[in-house]
Motif scaffolding. Sequence first.
Motif, PDB file in Angstrom:
ATOM      1  N   ASN A 539       0.837  -1.192   0.000  1.00 29.65           N
ATOM      2  CA  ASN A 539       0.000   0.000   0.000  1.00 29.65           C
ATOM      3  C   ASN A 539       0.874   1.245   0.000  1.00 29.65           C
ATOM      4  OD1 ASN A 539      -2.941  -0.920   0.512  1.00 29.65           O
ATOM      5  ND2 ASN A 539      -1.703  -2.148   1.915  1.00 29.65           N
ATOM      6  N   SER A 540       0.443   2.247  -0.770  1.00 26.95           N
ATOM      7  CA  SER A 540       1.188   3.502  -0.822  1.00 26.95           C
ATOM      8  C   SER A 540       0.219   4.667  -0.755  1.00 26.95           C
ATOM      9  CB  SER A 540       2.019   3.593  -2.102  1.00 26.95           C
ATOM     10  OG  SER A 540       2.823   4.763  -2.104  1.00 26.95           O
ATOM     11  N   SER A 541       0.666   5.745  -0.168  1.00 29.48           N
ATOM     12  CA  SER A 541      -0.172   6.937  -0.039  1.00 29.48           C
ATOM     13  C   SER A 541      -0.291   7.646  -1.380  1.00 29.48           C
ATOM     14  CB  SER A 541       0.438   7.889   0.988  1.00 29.48           C
ATOM     15  OG  SER A 541      -0.179   9.158   0.911  1.00 29.48           O
ATOM     16  N   PRO A 542      -1.520   8.051  -1.781  1.00 27.77           N
ATOM     17  CA  PRO A 542      -1.683   8.803  -3.031  1.00 27.77           C
ATOM     18  C   PRO A 542      -0.850  10.077  -3.074  1.00 27.77           C
ATOM     19  CG  PRO A 542      -3.818   8.076  -2.205  1.00 27.77           C
ATOM     20  CD  PRO A 542      -2.814   7.779  -1.130  1.00 27.77           C
ATOM     21  N   VAL A 543      -0.606  10.661  -1.901  1.00 29.25           N
ATOM     22  CA  VAL A 543       0.165  11.901  -1.842  1.00 29.25           C
ATOM     23  C   VAL A 543       1.566  11.700  -2.414  1.00 29.25           C
ATOM     24  CG1 VAL A 543       1.125  13.664  -0.309  1.00 29.25           C
ATOM     25  CG2 VAL A 543      -1.150  12.728   0.128  1.00 29.25           C
ATOM     26  N   GLN A 544       2.120  10.499  -2.207  1.00 27.23           N
ATOM     27  CA  GLN A 544       3.465  10.223  -2.701  1.00 27.23           C
ATOM     28  C   GLN A 544       3.536  10.211  -4.230  1.00 27.23           C
ATOM     29  OE1 GLN A 544       5.991   9.894  -0.386  1.00 27.23           O
ATOM     30  NE2 GLN A 544       4.350  10.439   1.033  1.00 27.23           N
ATOM     31  N   PHE A 545       2.382  10.127  -4.879  1.00 33.46           N
ATOM     32  CA  PHE A 545       2.363  10.061  -6.338  1.00 33.46           C
ATOM     33  C   PHE A 545       2.046  11.395  -6.992  1.00 33.46           C
ATOM     34  CE2 PHE A 545       2.328   5.675  -5.334  1.00 33.46           C
ATOM     35  CZ  PHE A 545       2.882   5.044  -6.430  1.00 33.46           C
ATOM     36  N   VAL A 546       1.305  12.243  -6.314  1.00 33.07           N
ATOM     37  CA  VAL A 546       0.851  13.470  -6.969  1.00 33.07           C
ATOM     38  C   VAL A 546       1.637  14.709  -6.554  1.00 33.07           C
ATOM     39  CG1 VAL A 546      -1.470  12.562  -7.223  1.00 33.07           C
ATOM     40  CG2 VAL A 546      -0.917  13.877  -5.198  1.00 33.07           C
ATOM     41  N   ARG A 547       2.327  14.644  -5.422  1.00 37.92           N
ATOM     42  CA  ARG A 547       3.052  15.846  -5.014  1.00 37.92           C
ATOM     43  C   ARG A 547       4.318  16.008  -5.848  1.00 37.92           C
ATOM     44  NH1 ARG A 547       5.554  14.279   0.938  1.00 37.92           N
ATOM     45  NH2 ARG A 547       7.223  12.925   0.182  1.00 37.92           N
ATOM     46  N   ASN A 548       4.722  17.207  -6.034  1.00 39.35           N
ATOM     47  CA  ASN A 548       5.883  17.511  -6.884  1.00 39.35           C
ATOM     48  C   ASN A 548       7.130  17.605  -6.019  1.00 39.35           C
ATOM     49  OD1 ASN A 548       7.436  18.159  -9.045  1.00 39.35           O
ATOM     50  ND2 ASN A 548       6.763  20.290  -9.176  1.00 39.35           N
ATOM     51  N   SER A 549       7.721  16.465  -5.733  1.00 38.75           N
ATOM     52  CA  SER A 549       8.952  16.458  -4.941  1.00 38.75           C
ATOM     53  C   SER A 549      10.031  15.717  -5.724  1.00 38.75           C
ATOM     54  CB  SER A 549       8.712  15.768  -3.591  1.00 38.75           C
ATOM     55  OG  SER A 549       8.335  14.430  -3.797  1.00 38.75           O
ATOM     56  N   HIS A 550      11.274  15.972  -5.361  1.00 34.73           N
ATOM     57  CA  HIS A 550      12.389  15.405  -6.113  1.00 34.73           C
ATOM     58  C   HIS A 550      12.590  13.930  -5.800  1.00 34.73           C
ATOM     59  CE1 HIS A 550      13.495  19.294  -7.694  1.00 34.73           C
ATOM     60  NE2 HIS A 550      13.508  19.800  -6.469  1.00 34.73           N
ATOM     61  N   SER A 551      12.192  13.483  -4.614  1.00 34.00           N
ATOM     62  CA  SER A 551      12.432  12.101  -4.224  1.00 34.00           C
ATOM     63  C   SER A 551      11.185  11.522  -3.576  1.00 34.00           C
ATOM     64  CB  SER A 551      13.608  12.030  -3.241  1.00 34.00           C
ATOM     65  OG  SER A 551      13.810  10.710  -2.811  1.00 34.00           O
ATOM     66  N   LYS A 552      10.797  10.346  -4.037  1.00 31.52           N
ATOM     67  CA  LYS A 552       9.660   9.655  -3.458  1.00 31.52           C
ATOM     68  C   LYS A 552      10.145   8.319  -2.924  1.00 31.52           C
ATOM     69  CE  LYS A 552       6.389  11.882  -6.567  1.00 31.52           C
ATOM     70  NZ  LYS A 552       7.382  12.732  -7.222  1.00 31.52           N
ATOM     71  N   ALA A 553       9.436   7.776  -1.934  1.00 32.00           N
ATOM     72  CA  ALA A 553       9.921   6.588  -1.239  1.00 32.00           C
ATOM     73  C   ALA A 553      10.180   5.428  -2.194  1.00 32.00           C
ATOM     74  CB  ALA A 553       8.906   6.184  -0.168  1.00 32.00           C
ATOM     75  N   TRP A 554       9.267   5.214  -3.119  1.00 33.25           N
ATOM     76  CA  TRP A 554       9.387   4.050  -3.991  1.00 33.25           C
ATOM     77  C   TRP A 554      10.485   4.198  -5.041  1.00 33.25           C
ATOM     78  CZ3 TRP A 554       8.437   5.895  -8.820  1.00 33.25           C
ATOM     79  CH2 TRP A 554       7.604   7.022  -8.922  1.00 33.25           C
ATOM     80  N   GLN A 555      10.909   5.439  -5.345  1.00 35.99           N
ATOM     81  CA  GLN A 555      11.906   5.633  -6.402  1.00 35.99           C
ATOM     82  C   GLN A 555      13.261   5.018  -6.050  1.00 35.99           C
ATOM     83  OE1 GLN A 555      11.411   9.925  -6.845  1.00 35.99           O
ATOM     84  NE2 GLN A 555      10.687   9.606  -8.944  1.00 35.99           N
ATOM     85  N   ALA A 556      13.564   4.971  -4.755  1.00 37.20           N
ATOM     86  CA  ALA A 556      14.849   4.408  -4.330  1.00 37.20           C
ATOM     87  C   ALA A 556      14.904   2.897  -4.536  1.00 37.20           C
ATOM     88  CB  ALA A 556      15.098   4.731  -2.859  1.00 37.20           C
ATOM     89  N   HIS A 557      13.752   2.286  -4.799  1.00 36.50           N
ATOM     90  CA  HIS A 557      13.695   0.824  -4.906  1.00 36.50           C
ATOM     91  C   HIS A 557      13.346   0.356  -6.313  1.00 36.50           C
ATOM     92  CE1 HIS A 557      13.851   0.694  -0.496  1.00 36.50           C
ATOM     93  NE2 HIS A 557      13.009   1.716  -0.538  1.00 36.50           N
ATOM     94  N   LEU A 558      13.419   1.250  -7.301  1.00 40.16           N
ATOM     95  CA  LEU A 558      13.047   0.883  -8.668  1.00 40.16           C
ATOM     96  C   LEU A 558      13.915  -0.252  -9.211  1.00 40.16           C
ATOM     97  CD1 LEU A 558      12.306   4.350 -10.320  1.00 40.16           C
ATOM     98  CD2 LEU A 558      10.674   2.524  -9.829  1.00 40.16           C
ATOM     99  N   GLU A 559      15.198  -0.237  -8.875  1.00 39.48           N
ATOM    100  CA  GLU A 559      16.092  -1.291  -9.368  1.00 39.48           C
ATOM    101  C   GLU A 559      15.693  -2.645  -8.789  1.00 39.48           C
ATOM    102  OE1 GLU A 559      20.861  -2.416  -9.453  1.00 39.48           O
ATOM    103  OE2 GLU A 559      20.214  -0.391  -8.877  1.00 39.48           O
TER     104      GLU A 559
END
Length: 702
Positions: A539-559
Amino acid sequence: MRLAEFIRAHTEHILRIWEFDAKHILPAERLSRDELRDHIEEILLGITVTLEQSPDEEGRPPDFCPYNPESSNSARVHGSERHDLGADIVHVAAEFRALRHTVIELWVQFNGDIDKEGVRELIRFDHEIDLALAQSIENYVHRKERQGRRLEAMLSSLPDPCYVLNPDGTFLYANNAMAELCQVSPEEIVGRSCSEMPLPSQYNGETKLKDVIRFREQRESEVKMQSPAGETRYFECLYAPVLDEQGEVEAVSGIAHDVTLRKESETRIWRHANYDLLTRLPNRRLFMDRLSQHAAHSDRTGDPFALLFIDLDHFKTINDTLGHEAGDALLKVIAERVSACVRQTDTVARIGGDEFTVLLLDTGDRELIEAIADNILGELKRPFQLGEEKVTISGSIGITLFPGDAGTAQQLLSDADQAMYLAKHSGRNRVCYFTEIMKSARTERQQLINDLREAPLKEQLRLFYQPIVDLASGRIVKAEALLRWQHPEHGLKLPDEFLALAEETGLMSALEHWVFSEAANQSARWVELMEGEFQLSINSSPVQFVRNSHSKAWQAHLETFSRSKGGFVIELTENVFLSDSEQLDKSFSELAAAGVQLALDDFGTGYSSLEYLKRFNVNYLKIDQSFVREDGPRSSSGTIAETIIMMAHKLGLEVVAEGVETQEQMEWLKAVDCDFAQGFFFSQPMPAPEFEQLLRAGHIHH
């Protein structure tokens, strides 16, 4: 040269001249040569044959009935076909007049002076033309009358009321349905006005009639009326102008379509969206709408009101010991008892499982408010008879006042909720005002924020896993990772107790970093164990997807996601689509590129837009547990769930049903081709070691 001989010798020349004239006579454009000449050549040949015969003994020519088989009945067929081409009688007569003129003019030009025999031939020719015209018009009229009878039969059999009005509003025509609506016979309605009929004033359509005549345009309206049997019926009425050759309105046609079933369906949909299906009370959506309206009204007028937040004490015990059917029956009776404690102008709503709210309007009188709250507690304490079982229960009530405690609907509800929790923590079965807890609550809240900030560092966070079963095979093929907080003082906390606070204070990103990291480690082990046939939902918060920030929690785990080859699913609630931003497109594209699939959680309770299911690469729909549990598979909720499943499959999506608790629910979901299911019927969420044992077993046994 005699006339008959002349016609035979110059037939083609006569027809070419006549054809030129006919193109300007007939209304239809771009007619083919065959359509234009339409039996005229046979008619002309038939007249020639008749002219070549001798008159009878009394000197009269024979009736027009050509001997040539090909010309038999040609005049009658001509009239029928001209009718079907859209010509009227005037056009038909003009055609024959043109033919008469062409033949006579050409013959006179060819012969010069005409002798007495020629005059007699012209008289006979004129007679034959008249006979042919009469037969053509006769069949034209027959065709017209037959068309009229068919149209009348069609209109009379239509279930929709149809009618034609004079510009003064009197009936020129009414079909059987219209006469039945007016409670008279079709013959009795003609010549009478709408105002003389037992119809609602808006059905009389006087204003619409004037607008149609004035603007020469269609007009529509909707009418509610009572049928002769006393039933309420709804009609959509269409009025259209009937224009004469000068473009003036000579009449107004009308048709009324019965839309009662559609209106009833819309009402049912609205009730489902705004009312709780179990208790028939307003649900959270409708309650918040009313609360917002009253807050805005009171803000203008200064009128106070009170909000009561009621939570049942130990309601889960009733469900666990007696079952959910007994729990549902108890909620129905509680709804009735609470409603009986308030005034007619007040609002009682069910906004959650065992949570109720009461809106007490136009009062700031604490004595009255407390009396109503005490009465509610008293009604809750009275025993409830559930089948053969008699049970007792209590409630905790939080109260907040407008405008003293808060100025917005959301803040009022939040304050009442906090007051209710204080009542519960103070021993339950009591009332607590928000004003009594403001100071202590703020202190407790700040301490909770500090504890939550340190929870990842102090290794207090836990992931529990609930299996998701493939209904076709019965195998465990997925799991949902669920966050828990092992608080050192307050014990194991569920997400509802701290995620909103994390979102509000900006701690959500740190929590999700921990969740994704922990889930990635566990998933890698289980994907290997299951030889690639395993997915983990996070589960992930919708806020993490729509806010305009440089780093999101899931981006660090894309690999890590990419290496799992489809082993991860991100679950989001539908309100993520409320922000139609470029950032959302970018986020979903990054996840798709890493092989992460997307699931919509609690589908059917939020935005539910098919447009976004198509636009974004959604792979799974998770049906909210309310559609599985409420009133059983044969209920309206069950019907909605079946509809969602069929719709998802049409769109190429798979479906996961949440909240499955009984064998009956599971069998029903299999019968309606649901793909996957999870719930307490299979297993409660459990720590990783216990889940791995279950995973090794492969199946869940009951």
